[in-house]
Write an enzyme that holds these catalytic residues in place. Sequence first.
Site, PDB file in Angstrom:
ATOM      1  N   SER A 251       0.815  -1.007   0.199  1.00 17.94           N
ATOM      2  CA  SER A 251      -0.002   0.012  -0.077  1.00 17.94           C
ATOM      3  C   SER A 251       0.887   1.288   0.183  1.00 17.94           C
ATOM      4  O   SER A 251       1.570   1.471  -0.929  1.00 17.94           O
ATOM      5  CB  SER A 251      -0.956  -0.048   1.191  1.00 17.94           C
ATOM      6  OG  SER A 251      -1.951   0.905   0.872  1.00 17.94           O
TER       7      SER A 251
ATOM      8  N   ASP B 160      -3.073   6.582  -3.897  1.00 27.33           N
ATOM      9  CA  ASP B 160      -2.006   5.822  -3.332  1.00 27.33           C
ATOM     10  C   ASP B 160      -1.254   4.632  -4.214  1.00 27.33           C
ATOM     11  O   ASP B 160      -1.905   4.257  -5.301  1.00 27.33           O
ATOM     12  CB  ASP B 160      -2.245   5.322  -1.984  1.00 27.33           C
ATOM     13  CG  ASP B 160      -2.999   4.012  -1.833  1.00 27.33           C
ATOM     14  OD1 ASP B 160      -3.729   3.885  -2.710  1.00 27.33           O
ATOM     15  OD2 ASP B 160      -2.769   3.284  -0.975  1.00 27.33           O
TER      16      ASP B 160
ATOM     17  N   ASP C 100      -1.412   1.310  -4.265  1.00 27.55           N
ATOM     18  CA  ASP C 100      -2.236   0.458  -4.767  1.00 27.55           C
ATOM     19  C   ASP C 100      -3.578   0.913  -5.208  1.00 27.55           C
ATOM     20  O   ASP C 100      -4.706   0.019  -5.509  1.00 27.55           O
ATOM     21  CB  ASP C 100      -2.347  -0.811  -3.746  1.00 27.55           C
ATOM     22  CG  ASP C 100      -2.978  -0.569  -2.707  1.00 27.55           C
ATOM     23  OD1 ASP C 100      -3.097   0.593  -2.006  1.00 27.55           O
ATOM     24  OD2 ASP C 100      -3.635  -1.486  -2.071  1.00 27.55           O
TER      25      ASP C 100
ATOM     26  N   ASP D 276      -6.307   2.523  -3.980  1.00 25.34           N
ATOM     27  CA  ASP D 276      -7.560   2.114  -3.359  1.00 25.34           C
ATOM     28  C   ASP D 276      -7.995   3.467  -2.800  1.00 25.34           C
ATOM     29  O   ASP D 276      -9.086   3.622  -2.289  1.00 25.34           O
ATOM     30  CB  ASP D 276      -7.671   0.823  -2.265  1.00 25.34           C
ATOM     31  CG  ASP D 276      -6.558   1.137  -1.241  1.00 25.34           C
ATOM     32  OD1 ASP D 276      -5.693   2.063  -1.210  1.00 25.34           O
ATOM     33  OD2 ASP D 276      -6.486  -0.008  -0.380  1.00 25.34           O
TER      34      ASP D 276
HETATM   35 MG    MG Z   1      -3.550   1.378  -0.408  1.00 26.52          MG
END
Ligand code: MG
Length: 455
Positions: free
Chosen positions: A99, A241, A243, A245
């Site tokens: 992340s 960010d 990844d 999400d």
């Molecule tokens: Mg994330």
Amino acid sequence: MLSVSGMRGIVGKTLTPVVAAEYAAACGSFFREQSGRDNPIVCLGRDSRPSGEMLSAAAQAGLAAVGCRVIDLGIVMTPTAGVMIDKHRAAGGLVITASHNPSEWNGIKCLDSDGVAPPPDQIEHMLKRFHGKQFEYLPAEAIPPSSRDDRAMQEHVERVLRSIDPQPIRKKKFKVVLDSVNGAGGAAARMLLDALGCELVHLHAEPTGLFAHTPEPTEENLTELAERTAVEHAACGFAQDPDADRLAIVDENGRYIGEEYTLVLSAWQTLEERGPCAMAANLSTSRMIDDLAQRHTGASVHRTAVGEANVAQAMKQHNAIIGGEGNGGVIRPEITWVRDSLSAMALVLGLLASKNRPVSSLIDELPRYAMIKRKLDLAAVGGRDAVGPILARVVDAFSEQRVDTRDGVRIDWPDRWAHLRPSNTEPIVRLIVEAPNEAAARELAEQVATAAGIG
Ligand code: MG
């Protein structure tokens, strides 16, 4: 580092190919058990970190070795993995990502058949398998073939486009500055914004995993985006960010408005488009969404314990069509049960188009609050053992108010709230307070800390 949200480590030190393969084998055995199938389908994706390809290959080996039929998605956003788990009716998925952590870190997220983290008791069970190496490597003839699916990004973008009315956005030809922080979300976001007729100024678009700035999408890390949004006279700036999400927003003047607004603006557009509906948010999320619900008779907000899976669970229970978390995470079940920056972008642009007003003026229409977050150290008061008594003291002190004890303690007044919540990973208690202004928030934080006995 192992927790309910998955495993994280420093590549080459605590996170090696062997660890990744064994973790994947434990997850794969768990998927077999859960699905009751010998060869469950498992979607495998990764973010753009340089170590991702290597770790993904190791994870694929671990999954296949215990009998899983792996569908490799390549570099994808975490929510895209959720979309593809649904599309392939997979038993679950693994995403290689850390992340917003720096690029020397990586990790593996285990996702269930809804694309979210399995419940804590199931994760515990899976971790036991990992620690005890309770998985069985199958003989050659029992290893199923793996395959690739390169249409993941298209599938995700098409779902988002189907979930909104794109015409009003296309007519506006919005100029948008997007910072993808060299993460996994750049290509899919470009595809979506192109389809919405936006003129895109794309910062850090290449998925190299060599992050151009500290990747967490907070104000101090997004100064370049803010400046550029103002200079370009763009309608707004977006930041993903690594990844992808989470989504943060910068207004047309280049002001970072804070991640709490991502869910609020997305919920607002959902109410405009679909009418009053059920919504869900975790207990640490701003009460602006409650104010919105109050303006739309028949709309409701269901609060949940912190954690994406808890929000998704409540959304199912109440048939919510939007939900999320104050950290810029928006969930639209018709896309996936995973927080999704693409859905949030589409909804925010939809709101700008339908209201025909800039971001700053929409923000001005919402009640203003100040939020304070503090970490209270447990070391001086007896460590984790002190948590129970601390929470009990707070419940006692505020028993006249509305008190929610599903996740620590949350106390609500008509225009303010405080949430006290022990950390799962550190010997601290988090205190989050929201009140109409900075002084009131500070005073409330003081009051709660004093009641807790850790002022
Ligand atoms: Mg994330």
